[in-house]
Design a protein around this motif. Structure first.
Motif, PDB file in Angstrom:
ATOM      1  N   UNK A  43       8.999  12.483   3.097  1.00 40.72           N
ATOM      2  CA  UNK A  43       9.316  13.746   2.431  1.00 40.72           C
ATOM      3  C   UNK A  43      10.434  13.559   1.412  1.00 40.72           C
ATOM      4  N   UNK A  44      11.448  12.754   1.777  1.00 38.63           N
ATOM      5  CA  UNK A  44      12.528  12.475   0.829  1.00 38.63           C
ATOM      6  C   UNK A  44      12.017  11.692  -0.372  1.00 38.63           C
ATOM      7  N   UNK A  45      11.073  10.775  -0.127  1.00 35.66           N
ATOM      8  CA  UNK A  45      10.505  10.010  -1.237  1.00 35.66           C
ATOM      9  C   UNK A  45       9.728  10.913  -2.184  1.00 35.66           C
ATOM     10  N   UNK A  46       8.983  11.881  -1.632  1.00 33.62           N
ATOM     11  CA  UNK A  46       8.256  12.823  -2.492  1.00 33.62           C
ATOM     12  C   UNK A  46       9.213  13.648  -3.339  1.00 33.62           C
ATOM     13  N   UNK A  47      10.316  14.111  -2.720  1.00 34.56           N
ATOM     14  CA  UNK A  47      11.293  14.877  -3.486  1.00 34.56           C
ATOM     15  C   UNK A  47      11.931  14.016  -4.583  1.00 34.56           C
ATOM     16  N   UNK A  48      12.233  12.754  -4.224  1.00 37.41           N
ATOM     17  CA  UNK A  48      12.808  11.859  -5.233  1.00 37.41           C
ATOM     18  C   UNK A  48      11.845  11.578  -6.366  1.00 37.41           C
ATOM     19  N   UNK A  49      10.543  11.401  -6.022  1.00 30.28           N
ATOM     20  CA  UNK A  49       9.546  11.148  -7.068  1.00 30.28           C
ATOM     21  C   UNK A  49       9.430  12.340  -8.008  1.00 30.28           C
ATOM     22  N   UNK A  77       0.834  -1.205   0.000  1.00 26.25           N
ATOM     23  CA  UNK A  77       0.000   0.000   0.000  1.00 26.25           C
ATOM     24  C   UNK A  77       0.866   1.252   0.000  1.00 26.25           C
ATOM     25  N   UNK A  78       1.893   1.297   0.842  1.00 27.26           N
ATOM     26  CA  UNK A  78       2.774   2.458   0.863  1.00 27.26           C
ATOM     27  C   UNK A  78       3.528   2.633  -0.436  1.00 27.26           C
ATOM     28  N   UNK A  79       3.977   1.505  -1.028  1.00 30.57           N
ATOM     29  CA  UNK A  79       4.687   1.579  -2.305  1.00 30.57           C
ATOM     30  C   UNK A  79       3.767   2.083  -3.409  1.00 30.57           C
ATOM     31  N   UNK A  80       2.495   1.661  -3.375  1.00 32.20           N
ATOM     32  CA  UNK A  80       1.550   2.121  -4.399  1.00 32.20           C
ATOM     33  C   UNK A  80       1.324   3.621  -4.286  1.00 32.20           C
ATOM     34  N   UNK A  81       1.165   4.133  -3.068  1.00 28.25           N
ATOM     35  CA  UNK A  81       0.961   5.573  -2.899  1.00 28.25           C
ATOM     36  C   UNK A  81       2.157   6.345  -3.472  1.00 28.25           C
ATOM     37  N   UNK A  82       3.370   5.862  -3.184  1.00 25.33           N
ATOM     38  CA  UNK A  82       4.559   6.555  -3.679  1.00 25.33           C
ATOM     39  C   UNK A  82       4.638   6.521  -5.202  1.00 25.33           C
ATOM     40  N   UNK A  83       4.292   5.384  -5.818  1.00 25.71           N
ATOM     41  CA  UNK A  83       4.380   5.270  -7.273  1.00 25.71           C
ATOM     42  C   UNK A  83       3.300   6.093  -7.960  1.00 25.71           C
ATOM     43  N   UNK A  84       2.104   6.170  -7.380  1.00 22.99           N
ATOM     44  CA  UNK A  84       1.053   7.010  -7.963  1.00 22.99           C
ATOM     45  C   UNK A  84       1.469   8.479  -7.896  1.00 22.99           C
ATOM     46  N   UNK A  85       2.078   8.886  -6.782  1.00 20.59           N
ATOM     47  CA  UNK A  85       2.538  10.270  -6.665  1.00 20.59           C
ATOM     48  C   UNK A  85       3.618  10.579  -7.686  1.00 20.59           C
TER      49      UNK A  85
END
Length: 386
Positions: free
Chosen positions: A261-267, A65-73
């Motif tokens: 937050x780092x994941x959002x910046x990376x995405x 679920x967490x991985x899906x949220x990050x990939x959709x973002x």
């Protein structure tokens, strides 16, 4: 031997009549049999939705679920999109629709259903469907939808070959599109849910358990004073333990927030790096357009390009379009029809990939010479450059 569909595709489903339901099409809303009183289940045409399948089978179920949220973002196919998600085993089928279009739909309490999920599933292979608007190509593996593509008109051999290559399907060299199919319409066993509501089922279970605990505490209230005191003392101890747990978990929560937050910046960085470079797009346009043409305007939005070109009267517009498509990077090239008068040749097209095809350094010169012809040589030495 035919492949047996997974169990999540064999649940009982209800047949649908798309003509009776509200349908959000490419350029209009059709209210169906209920007319202005339309409400509830509403079909979304593939023409207005973007689709992507996220395969999370390599991750533990608790982390998906967490991985899906990050990939959709990180995906972000539209500036302001509403996302719908439907699970097929470990694969999440995600659909993005422009949020403003959904908010303007005149349907009461709408329940959105992309038409891709409302058709009878396939076991394995590729198929071409007649959609509510246009046509949809689908690639299925082991009963799971892997890739889709939409066309306003029936795809040409070149367009179908490109779809097969992007889907990683064998036999892409044979560009013959299959016969058009019209699978049965049916309501899926589970309707897609908005992406911002993913995981709320677990929260509902916790609230239900909390309610049960409250009923137990009320029952203890009818017991003797000693039992009531013991219950109160146990509750006090539990609150102390909970406070201790919160203090211990605080650093972990702070580290999690920092990682998110780092994941959002990376995405965001990945999305920027995966976008086509405007200079490469302009360079490829100048390479393929006639040398006598002048690019007056260029609008590059992701994988969609629109250019305004000034051409001499003796240059054929159809040859210009054919030349752009022959380069292999520009697809679906056509003249823009938005009703706004614009001088010159107004073209809209899509890019087949983030980067242009690799070519030798001599390609551009050969292209120019083939269009313009060799310059005349000196007398007695015809065909030789000075």
């Amino acid at each position: 031997m035919p492949i047996k569909p997974p169990s999540f595709l064999t649940r009982a489903k209800t047949s649908l009549d798309p003509l009776r339901l509200p349908r959000l099409l490419c350029d209009r809303l059709e209210l169906g049999a209920q007319g202005s009183q339309a409400r509830g289940l509403t079909l979304i045409s593939r023409a207005v939705a973007r689709h992507r399948a996220f395969d999370l089978s390599a991750l533990p179920e608790a982390d998906r679920l967490g991985a899906l949220r990050a990939q959709i973002a990180a995906w972000e196919p539209l500036p302001d999109a509403h996302y719908l998600v439907s699970w097929q085993g470990p694969v999440a089928q995600a659909f993005a629709i422009e949020r403003l279009r959904l908010e303007q739909v005149g349907v009461k309490s709408p329940v959105w259903l992309p038409e891709t999920l409302a058709r009878e599933p396939f076991s394995h292979g590729v198929r071409l469907l007649r959609a509510l608007d246009g046509f949809e190509g689908q690639a299925w593996k082991a009963g799971i939808l892997r890739t889709t593509r939409w066309w306003a008109t029936r795809p040409s051999s070149q367009e179908w070959s490109l779809f097969l290559r992007q889907a990683g399907w064998p036999g892409a060299a044979d560009g013959t599109a299959p016969e058009i199919e019209s699978p049965a319409w049916q309501k899926p066993g589970r309707l897609p849910v908005p992406a911002d509501q993913l995981g709320r089922g677990g929260q509902g279970s916790e609230q239900w358990l909390a309610g049960i605990l409250a009923l137990v505490l009320i029952g203890f209230g009818a017991m003797s004073a000693r039992a009531l005191w013991e219950s109160f003392d146990s509750r006090r101890q539990a609150q102390v333990a909970l406070a201790e747990i919160k203090v211990g978990v605080a650093p972990v929560l702070a580290a999690r927030d920092k990682a998110l937050a780092a994941a959002d910046e990376g995405a965001a960085l990945i999305a920027h790096l995966q976008a086509p470079r405007p200079l490469e797009v302009l360079e490829e346009l100048l390479r393929l357009l006639p040398s006598t043409g002048l690019v007056r305007e260029a609008d590059i939005q992701g994988m969609e390009v629109r250019v305004l070109v000034d051409l001499p009267a003796d240059v054929s517009r159809s040859k210009v379009i054919a030349g752009l498509e022959a380069g292999g990077w520009f697809t679906q090239v056509s003249e823009a029809r938005d009703g706004q008068p614009r001088g010159g040749l107004d073209l809209q097209m899509k890019l087949s990939a983030v980067s242009p095809p690799q070519r030798s350094n001599a390609d551009a010169g050969l292209q120019r010479l083939s269009e313009e012809g060799l310059p005349p040589g000196p007398p007695g030495n015809a065909g030789t450059k000075p």
